[in-house]
Design a protein around this motif. Sequence first.
Motif, PDB file in Angstrom:
ATOM      1  N   GLY A 110       0.820  -1.201   0.000  1.00 58.07           N
ATOM      2  CA  GLY A 110       0.000   0.000   0.000  1.00 58.07           C
ATOM      3  C   GLY A 110       0.851   1.247   0.000  1.00 58.07           C
ATOM      4  N   GLN A 111       0.185   2.383  -0.008  1.00 62.91           N
ATOM      5  CA  GLN A 111       0.852   3.676  -0.087  1.00 62.91           C
ATOM      6  C   GLN A 111       1.748   3.939   1.117  1.00 62.91           C
ATOM      7  N   ALA A 112       1.307   3.587   2.297  1.00 63.05           N
ATOM      8  CA  ALA A 112       2.118   3.805   3.499  1.00 63.05           C
ATOM      9  C   ALA A 112       3.410   2.996   3.419  1.00 63.05           C
ATOM     10  N   GLN A 113       3.322   1.775   2.917  1.00 63.94           N
ATOM     11  CA  GLN A 113       4.532   0.964   2.797  1.00 63.94           C
ATOM     12  C   GLN A 113       5.472   1.551   1.741  1.00 63.94           C
ATOM     13  N   VAL A 114       4.940   2.065   0.651  1.00 64.25           N
ATOM     14  CA  VAL A 114       5.789   2.735  -0.339  1.00 64.25           C
ATOM     15  C   VAL A 114       6.553   3.878   0.322  1.00 64.25           C
ATOM     16  N   ASP A 123      19.954   3.144  -6.430  1.00 65.77           N
ATOM     17  CA  ASP A 123      20.784   2.451  -5.445  1.00 65.77           C
ATOM     18  C   ASP A 123      22.164   3.101  -5.427  1.00 65.77           C
ATOM     19  N   PRO A 124      23.067   2.688  -4.520  1.00 68.23           N
ATOM     20  CA  PRO A 124      24.378   3.342  -4.448  1.00 68.23           C
ATOM     21  C   PRO A 124      25.181   3.272  -5.750  1.00 68.23           C
ATOM     22  N   GLN A 125      24.913   2.295  -6.600  1.00 72.78           N
ATOM     23  CA  GLN A 125      25.609   2.176  -7.886  1.00 72.78           C
ATOM     24  C   GLN A 125      24.980   3.079  -8.948  1.00 72.78           C
ATOM     25  N   GLY A 126      23.727   3.486  -8.739  1.00 72.41           N
ATOM     26  CA  GLY A 126      23.022   4.309  -9.705  1.00 72.41           C
ATOM     27  C   GLY A 126      21.905   3.589 -10.436  1.00 72.41           C
ATOM     28  N   ASN A 127      21.662   2.315 -10.110  1.00 75.58           N
ATOM     29  CA  ASN A 127      20.558   1.577 -10.717  1.00 75.58           C
ATOM     30  C   ASN A 127      19.232   2.156 -10.244  1.00 75.58           C
ATOM     31  N   LYS A 128      18.285   2.315 -11.162  1.00 77.47           N
ATOM     32  CA  LYS A 128      16.995   2.909 -10.820  1.00 77.47           C
ATOM     33  C   LYS A 128      16.027   1.847 -10.324  1.00 77.47           C
ATOM     34  N   VAL A 129      15.312   2.182  -9.244  1.00 76.34           N
ATOM     35  CA  VAL A 129      14.368   1.292  -8.581  1.00 76.34           C
ATOM     36  C   VAL A 129      13.065   2.052  -8.351  1.00 76.34           C
ATOM     37  N   ALA A 130      11.951   1.371  -8.549  1.00 76.18           N
ATOM     38  CA  ALA A 130      10.641   1.936  -8.224  1.00 76.18           C
ATOM     39  C   ALA A 130       9.998   1.077  -7.142  1.00 76.18           C
ATOM     40  N   LEU A 131       9.325   1.722  -6.211  1.00 70.76           N
ATOM     41  CA  LEU A 131       8.483   1.058  -5.221  1.00 70.76           C
ATOM     42  C   LEU A 131       7.079   1.581  -5.483  1.00 70.76           C
ATOM     43  N   PHE A 132       6.121   0.674  -5.744  1.00 64.54           N
ATOM     44  CA  PHE A 132       4.791   1.136  -6.123  1.00 64.54           C
ATOM     45  C   PHE A 132       3.693   0.319  -5.462  1.00 64.54           C
ATOM     46  N   SER A 133       2.508   0.899  -5.482  1.00 60.57           N
ATOM     47  CA  SER A 133       1.294   0.208  -5.053  1.00 60.57           C
ATOM     48  C   SER A 133       0.150   0.639  -5.955  1.00 60.57           C
ATOM     49  N   SER A 134      -0.695  -0.305  -6.284  1.00 56.54           N
ATOM     50  CA  SER A 134      -1.934  -0.037  -7.029  1.00 56.54           C
ATOM     51  C   SER A 134      -3.107  -0.611  -6.249  1.00 56.54           C
ATOM     52  N   ASN A 135      -3.004  -0.591  -4.946  1.00 61.49           N
ATOM     53  CA  ASN A 135      -3.981  -1.214  -4.069  1.00 61.49           C
ATOM     54  C   ASN A 135      -5.375  -0.623  -4.307  1.00 61.49           C
ATOM     55  N   PRO A 136      -6.334  -1.436  -4.762  1.00 60.01           N
ATOM     56  CA  PRO A 136      -7.676  -0.925  -5.053  1.00 60.01           C
ATOM     57  C   PRO A 136      -8.467  -0.533  -3.803  1.00 60.01           C
ATOM     58  N   ASP A 137      -7.984  -0.915  -2.621  1.00 60.52           N
ATOM     59  CA  ASP A 137      -8.681  -0.582  -1.382  1.00 60.52           C
ATOM     60  C   ASP A 137      -8.254   0.764  -0.808  1.00 60.52           C
ATOM     61  N   GLU A 138      -7.323   1.457  -1.471  1.00 60.61           N
ATOM     62  CA  GLU A 138      -6.863   2.750  -0.998  1.00 60.61           C
ATOM     63  C   GLU A 138      -7.372   3.859  -1.921  1.00 60.61           C
ATOM     64  N   PRO A 139      -7.418   5.103  -1.390  1.00 60.67           N
ATOM     65  CA  PRO A 139      -7.869   6.212  -2.222  1.00 60.67           C
ATOM     66  C   PRO A 139      -6.948   6.395  -3.432  1.00 60.67           C
ATOM     67  N   GLY A 140      -7.527   6.750  -4.551  1.00 56.50           N
ATOM     68  CA  GLY A 140      -6.766   7.009  -5.759  1.00 56.50           C
ATOM     69  C   GLY A 140      -6.419   8.478  -5.882  1.00 56.50           C
TER      70      GLY A 140
END
Length: 138
Positions: free
Chosen positions: A79-83, A118-135
Amino acid sequence: MIAYVTVGADDIAAAKRFYCAFLPALGYGLKEGPEGLSFALPVASGAVPVCADFYVKPPFDGRRASVGNGTMVAFEAEGQAQVRALHAAALAAGGSDEGAPGFRADYGPRFYVGYLRDPQGNKVALFSSNPDEPGRDG
């Protein structure tokens, strides 16, 4: 099905601090070896893995690791809080911000995402599309 994703790293200790700041919270276990870090989700005995493993390793050719232009690995949160929490933890563990957690106008109304390097420069995404949360729109 994608079986695994590998990113290069020259400083495995720095990479370990960064990835261990959020991958265990997403259910990934870590195995370390002389070849680097291996993160995997648990798989029931006799079952076939349905999610890709994630490896962080020095390049096999012995040259310095480099990042791919346009390359990114995305990890789904509950969910959004975890992101928000995992984005902050990854920053505190040596990552750099590539976009604070939030909704993006270019994506669907439920796609909540934060971007990091990351420290090397690799790009990372953390996402949520949880349908139970506000959009984004409500």
